[in-house]
Enzyme design. Structure first.
Site, mmCIF file in Angstrom:
data_model
loop_
_atom_site.group_PDB
_atom_site.id
_atom_site.type_symbol
_atom_site.label_atom_id
_atom_site.label_comp_id
_atom_site.label_asym_id
_atom_site.label_seq_id
_atom_site.Cartn_x
_atom_site.Cartn_y
_atom_site.Cartn_z
ATOM 1 N N GLU A 43 0.873 -1.179 0.000
ATOM 2 C CA GLU A 43 0.000 0.000 0.000
ATOM 3 C C GLU A 43 0.910 1.230 0.000
ATOM 4 O O GLU A 43 1.617 1.478 0.965
ATOM 5 C CB GLU A 43 -0.888 -0.067 1.244
ATOM 6 C CG GLU A 43 -2.003 0.936 1.252
ATOM 7 C CD GLU A 43 -2.833 0.921 -0.035
ATOM 8 O OE1 GLU A 43 -3.307 -0.159 -0.440
ATOM 9 O OE2 GLU A 43 -2.979 2.003 -0.638
ATOM 10 N N CYS A 75 5.210 -2.019 -8.189
ATOM 11 C CA CYS A 75 3.809 -1.720 -7.877
ATOM 12 C C CYS A 75 3.713 -0.536 -6.905
ATOM 13 O O CYS A 75 4.060 0.571 -7.306
ATOM 14 C CB CYS A 75 3.110 -2.980 -7.370
ATOM 15 S SG CYS A 75 1.340 -2.902 -7.621
ATOM 16 N N ARG A 103 -2.436 5.657 -9.753
ATOM 17 C CA ARG A 103 -2.760 4.521 -8.867
ATOM 18 C C ARG A 103 -4.012 3.794 -9.366
ATOM 19 O O ARG A 103 -4.924 4.414 -9.902
ATOM 20 C CB ARG A 103 -3.002 5.011 -7.443
ATOM 21 C CG ARG A 103 -1.762 5.614 -6.816
ATOM 22 C CD ARG A 103 -2.048 6.095 -5.402
ATOM 23 N NE ARG A 103 -2.458 5.002 -4.541
ATOM 24 C CZ ARG A 103 -2.954 5.165 -3.311
ATOM 25 N NH1 ARG A 103 -3.110 6.377 -2.821
ATOM 26 N NH2 ARG A 103 -3.297 4.122 -2.587
ATOM 27 N N ILE A 131 -1.594 -6.513 -9.648
ATOM 28 C CA ILE A 131 -2.549 -6.532 -8.537
ATOM 29 C C ILE A 131 -2.875 -5.087 -8.154
ATOM 30 O O ILE A 131 -2.017 -4.372 -7.648
ATOM 31 C CB ILE A 131 -1.970 -7.277 -7.317
ATOM 32 C CG1 ILE A 131 -1.527 -8.692 -7.710
ATOM 33 C CG2 ILE A 131 -2.995 -7.320 -6.187
ATOM 34 C CD1 ILE A 131 -0.725 -9.419 -6.636
ATOM 35 N N ARG A 132 -4.100 -4.655 -8.407
ATOM 36 C CA ARG A 132 -4.496 -3.250 -8.183
ATOM 37 C C ARG A 132 -3.358 -2.326 -8.618
ATOM 38 O O ARG A 132 -2.876 -1.471 -7.879
ATOM 39 C CB ARG A 132 -4.879 -3.008 -6.710
ATOM 40 C CG ARG A 132 -6.134 -3.765 -6.305
ATOM 41 C CD ARG A 132 -6.595 -3.407 -4.898
ATOM 42 N NE ARG A 132 -5.544 -3.618 -3.912
ATOM 43 C CZ ARG A 132 -4.971 -2.666 -3.184
ATOM 44 N NH1 ARG A 132 -5.366 -1.418 -3.300
ATOM 45 N NH2 ARG A 132 -4.031 -2.954 -2.325
ATOM 46 N N HIS A 167 4.096 -7.303 -10.262
ATOM 47 C CA HIS A 167 4.814 -7.983 -9.174
ATOM 48 C C HIS A 167 5.746 -9.043 -9.759
ATOM 49 O O HIS A 167 5.316 -10.179 -9.995
ATOM 50 C CB HIS A 167 3.812 -8.681 -8.245
ATOM 51 C CG HIS A 167 3.138 -7.757 -7.290
ATOM 52 N ND1 HIS A 167 3.507 -7.642 -5.975
ATOM 53 C CD2 HIS A 167 2.122 -6.891 -7.470
ATOM 54 C CE1 HIS A 167 2.747 -6.754 -5.373
ATOM 55 N NE2 HIS A 167 1.889 -6.284 -6.267
ATOM 56 N N GLU A 169 8.035 -10.681 -8.405
ATOM 57 C CA GLU A 169 8.536 -11.642 -7.404
ATOM 58 C C GLU A 169 7.608 -12.843 -7.258
ATOM 59 O O GLU A 169 7.899 -13.748 -6.505
ATOM 60 C CB GLU A 169 8.730 -10.930 -6.049
ATOM 61 C CG GLU A 169 7.470 -10.634 -5.242
ATOM 62 C CD GLU A 169 6.634 -9.460 -5.765
ATOM 63 O OE1 GLU A 169 6.883 -8.987 -6.886
ATOM 64 O OE2 GLU A 169 5.701 -9.060 -5.053
#
Ligand code: GLN
Length: 190
Positions: A43, A75, A103, A131-132, A167, A169
């Site tokens: 976040e 991200c 965002r 992811i978002r 992401h 990873e």
């Protein structure tokens, strides 16, 4: 990697698989001796607030400006690196990379998706998990675009700063972590 909040453990495993020593950074003094810093997904408001509160952003900025530290924001971490965050101009961040990062750019409802991305410099596509995710909607003249999703930039580099919307990873593909280690070791020049 920055270990204030978010998906840092997965990054640590990737770095260790590549034989690199990985340190969890929670205070400015943990940066001593590091050549690279990965800022994980999570976040971005929380990461930004905590990094400011602990003085990590000022310490990172000094090292980056001295040409002494490579930083990879993934991200939420890419949002932290961005000079501009449309709609969230007050959000605390490092702000040293000449990019604007929007965002949750791919819709709040359809939160996640995956795509095989063509990445500059890689011979085979990279399976990317979003992811978002944020989109990089503007890049400055010194920024090299390494991958697109449609017309949005999702991977970019400015000198020793790297930003990815996705992401890297989560899939076990070590190629982007290897690229970042090369940046951190100063093996890639612009
Ligand atoms: N949507 C988050 C933010 O704006 C980022 C999501 C992520 O890092 N996976 O901070």
């Amino acid at each position: 990697m920055l270990a204030l909040q978010g998906a840092f453990r997965e990054h640590k495993q990737m770095l260790e698989r590549l034989g690199a020593e990985a340190v969890e950074v929670r205070k400015p003094e943990h940066l001593a001796g590091l050549q690279g810093l990965i800022v994980p997904g999570g976040e971005s408001t929380t990461i930004g607030k905590l990094a400011r509160e602990y003085g990590i952003d000022a310490a990172v900025a000094r090292r980056v400006e001295a040409g002494d530290l490579a930083v990879w924001g993934t991200c939420a971490g890419a949002i932290w690196l961005a000079r501009e965050i449309p709609h969230y101009p007050e959000q605390p961040r490092l702000g040293l990379m000449d990019i604007a990062v929007e965002r949750n750019a791919f819709g709040r409802q359809v939160a996640s998706f995956e795509e095989d991305l063509e990445v500059e410099g890689l011979d085979k596509p990279f399976h990317a998990v979003f992811i978002r995710a944020p989109a990089i909607t503007w890049v400055g003249p010194g920024v090299e675009v390494l991958a697109y999703h449609g017309k949005d930039v999702v991977l970019a580099r400015q000198g020793r700063l790297l930003a990815s919307s996705f992401h890297p990873e989560l899939t076990g593909d070590l190629r982007l972590h290897r690229l970042f280690l090369d940046l951190a070791n100063n093996l890639v020049t612009s």
